[in-house]
Scaffold this motif. Sequence first.
Motif, mmCIF file in Angstrom:
data_model
loop_
_atom_site.group_PDB
_atom_site.id
_atom_site.type_symbol
_atom_site.label_atom_id
_atom_site.label_comp_id
_atom_site.label_asym_id
_atom_site.label_seq_id
_atom_site.Cartn_x
_atom_site.Cartn_y
_atom_site.Cartn_z
ATOM 1 N N ASP A 58 -33.752 0.079 -14.281
ATOM 2 C CA ASP A 58 -33.987 1.354 -13.609
ATOM 3 C C ASP A 58 -35.337 1.269 -12.894
ATOM 4 O O ASP A 58 -36.373 1.091 -13.533
ATOM 5 C CB ASP A 58 -33.993 2.481 -14.643
ATOM 6 C CG ASP A 58 -34.129 3.871 -14.027
ATOM 7 O OD1 ASP A 58 -34.618 3.981 -12.887
ATOM 8 O OD2 ASP A 58 -33.756 4.841 -14.713
ATOM 9 N N SER A 59 -35.324 1.385 -11.568
ATOM 10 C CA SER A 59 -36.565 1.227 -10.796
ATOM 11 C C SER A 59 -37.608 2.274 -11.159
ATOM 12 O O SER A 59 -38.808 2.019 -11.048
ATOM 13 C CB SER A 59 -36.268 1.280 -9.299
ATOM 14 O OG SER A 59 -35.741 2.540 -8.933
ATOM 15 N N GLU A 60 -37.183 3.449 -11.628
ATOM 16 C CA GLU A 60 -38.139 4.495 -11.977
ATOM 17 C C GLU A 60 -38.879 4.177 -13.272
ATOM 18 O O GLU A 60 -39.888 4.785 -13.582
ATOM 19 C CB GLU A 60 -37.437 5.847 -12.082
ATOM 20 C CG GLU A 60 -36.994 6.382 -10.722
ATOM 21 C CD GLU A 60 -36.496 7.820 -10.784
ATOM 22 O OE1 GLU A 60 -36.288 8.335 -11.911
ATOM 23 O OE2 GLU A 60 -36.319 8.419 -9.718
ATOM 24 N N ARG A 61 -38.378 3.206 -14.021
ATOM 25 C CA ARG A 61 -39.059 2.739 -15.236
ATOM 26 C C ARG A 61 -39.762 1.406 -15.000
ATOM 27 O O ARG A 61 -40.139 0.720 -15.941
ATOM 28 C CB ARG A 61 -38.067 2.629 -16.391
ATOM 29 C CG ARG A 61 -37.533 3.977 -16.859
ATOM 30 C CD ARG A 61 -36.535 3.802 -17.987
ATOM 31 N NE ARG A 61 -36.140 5.077 -18.550
ATOM 32 C CZ ARG A 61 -36.742 5.682 -19.573
ATOM 33 N NH1 ARG A 61 -37.798 5.122 -20.143
ATOM 34 N NH2 ARG A 61 -36.315 6.839 -20.034
ATOM 35 N N LYS A 98 -37.839 -4.101 -12.234
ATOM 36 C CA LYS A 98 -37.461 -4.815 -11.012
ATOM 37 C C LYS A 98 -37.547 -6.314 -11.292
ATOM 38 O O LYS A 98 -38.497 -6.779 -11.915
ATOM 39 C CB LYS A 98 -38.389 -4.442 -9.849
ATOM 40 C CG LYS A 98 -38.326 -2.967 -9.466
ATOM 41 C CD LYS A 98 -39.268 -2.635 -8.312
ATOM 42 C CE LYS A 98 -39.204 -1.165 -7.950
ATOM 43 N NZ LYS A 98 -40.120 -0.821 -6.830
ATOM 44 N N THR A 157 -26.812 3.520 -9.282
ATOM 45 C CA THR A 157 -27.533 4.298 -8.260
ATOM 46 C C THR A 157 -28.123 3.315 -7.273
ATOM 47 O O THR A 157 -28.947 2.473 -7.659
ATOM 48 C CB THR A 157 -28.652 5.143 -8.903
ATOM 49 O OG1 THR A 157 -28.094 6.008 -9.888
ATOM 50 C CG2 THR A 157 -29.376 5.971 -7.842
ATOM 51 N N ALA A 186 -43.729 1.788 -13.538
ATOM 52 C CA ALA A 186 -43.967 2.695 -12.418
ATOM 53 C C ALA A 186 -45.089 3.665 -12.768
ATOM 54 O O ALA A 186 -45.318 4.015 -13.926
ATOM 55 C CB ALA A 186 -42.684 3.449 -12.091
ATOM 56 N N ASN A 217 -45.364 6.786 -12.401
ATOM 57 C CA ASN A 217 -45.010 8.107 -12.915
ATOM 58 C C ASN A 217 -44.598 8.093 -14.388
ATOM 59 O O ASN A 217 -44.175 9.109 -14.922
ATOM 60 C CB ASN A 217 -43.886 8.732 -12.072
ATOM 61 C CG ASN A 217 -42.617 7.896 -12.080
ATOM 62 O OD1 ASN A 217 -42.637 6.748 -12.513
ATOM 63 N ND2 ASN A 217 -41.529 8.470 -11.610
ATOM 64 N N ILE A 218 -44.721 6.960 -15.069
ATOM 65 C CA ILE A 218 -44.384 6.892 -16.494
ATOM 66 C C ILE A 218 -45.634 7.187 -17.320
ATOM 67 O O ILE A 218 -46.716 6.670 -17.034
ATOM 68 C CB ILE A 218 -43.830 5.493 -16.852
ATOM 69 C CG1 ILE A 218 -42.545 5.224 -16.066
ATOM 70 C CG2 ILE A 218 -43.570 5.382 -18.335
ATOM 71 C CD1 ILE A 218 -41.959 3.855 -16.325
ATOM 72 N N GLU A 243 -39.730 3.991 -2.582
ATOM 73 C CA GLU A 243 -39.651 4.951 -3.679
ATOM 74 C C GLU A 243 -38.223 5.387 -3.969
ATOM 75 O O GLU A 243 -37.996 6.247 -4.829
ATOM 76 C CB GLU A 243 -40.515 6.185 -3.364
ATOM 77 C CG GLU A 243 -41.992 5.884 -3.194
ATOM 78 C CD GLU A 243 -42.598 5.216 -4.429
ATOM 79 O OE1 GLU A 243 -42.327 5.705 -5.550
ATOM 80 O OE2 GLU A 243 -43.311 4.201 -4.283
ATOM 81 N N GLN A 244 -37.245 4.817 -3.255
ATOM 82 C CA GLN A 244 -35.864 5.175 -3.545
ATOM 83 C C GLN A 244 -35.472 4.709 -4.955
ATOM 84 O O GLN A 244 -36.046 3.767 -5.485
ATOM 85 C CB GLN A 244 -34.921 4.531 -2.522
ATOM 86 C CG GLN A 244 -35.093 5.039 -1.096
ATOM 87 C CD GLN A 244 -34.038 4.419 -0.196
ATOM 88 O OE1 GLN A 244 -32.918 4.910 -0.094
ATOM 89 N NE2 GLN A 244 -34.396 3.313 0.455
ATOM 90 N N HIS A 245 -34.491 5.394 -5.502
ATOM 91 C CA HIS A 245 -34.086 5.118 -6.875
ATOM 92 C C HIS A 245 -32.982 4.058 -6.886
ATOM 93 O O HIS A 245 -32.032 4.127 -6.111
ATOM 94 C CB HIS A 245 -33.571 6.408 -7.530
ATOM 95 C CG HIS A 245 -33.435 6.327 -9.016
ATOM 96 N ND1 HIS A 245 -32.716 7.246 -9.761
ATOM 97 C CD2 HIS A 245 -33.933 5.433 -9.927
ATOM 98 C CE1 HIS A 245 -32.780 6.932 -11.031
ATOM 99 N NE2 HIS A 245 -33.509 5.838 -11.168
#
Length: 297
Positions: free
Chosen positions: A91-94, A97, A121, A168, A170-171, A268-270
């Motif tokens: 998950d790229s938001e975590r 990559k 996604t 990321a 935002n974590i 920043e896309q998910h």
Amino acid sequence: MTETKTQQLKVVPVAGRIGAEIQGVQLSGDLDLAIFSEIKQALNDHKVVFFKGQNHLDDASQEAFAKLLGEPYAHPTVPVKDNTNYIFELDSERGAKANHWHTDVTFVPEVPKYSVLRGVTIPDVGGDTVWANTNEAYEDLPDGLKKLADGLWAIHTNEYDYAQFKPAENIDDEVKKKYRDVFESTIYKTRHPVVHVHAETGKRHLLLGGFAGRVEGYTTSESERLLSIFDSYVTRLENTVRWQWSEGDVAIWDNLATQHYAIADYGEQHRVVRRVTVGKDVPVNKENESSRLIVKK
């Protein structure tokens, strides 16, 4: 290369040396044995195969299908996704990559055989994955480099993973610490032949990638130059295929016949993909000498 029609499926090559799309099948855990056999043959022939429009799959049915290829492989350091048995989620938001060339989990002696990756996604633009054929890379080597590579051993370690792990922004700090603790729970070092003989096809493949840290018997600087030369044959464009994902796509690859690279060009896309890994082999060289663990701490 032209498309081929097997007994029930259409296999359409995506690139000249690696990769094919398989059409005319819905993947499931109760797939007809004859159809599954055709998929397995296409996988041996093309190293990575792609299926579009598998939107019916969820985590459980992805796991059920993957088990047809072999026993589920437990990642040595990373836990499975919550409420699943075998899913490894990127998950790229975590911060997950994998944008470096690698063969999965080569830092242990028992290397996973197959991976089944599902697009969940997908960014509007970017986020493709590239695979490389490590047999074609070996065959491209000049005779002198082949002879050298056949006798070499490389030390693979997951210390590279730790150096590259960047959660990321935002974590929160507690989650970042949890991820760090998981990745750093155990450090492995394994001695693998630079050229291994594939257990099913009998072909020779370069076994390198991002976890290969040095070549046994050579200095750090010498190792870097040798690894750079061999990996340049793996990643040359002639030996690669690039897949542009859509949600519901599934890719299956032979981990011991390939390297891959997830392109992190989507800002920043998910992006979320979910993987089930199955089977395992201890690589051997042409002299039938096996890989072995040298450090676990």
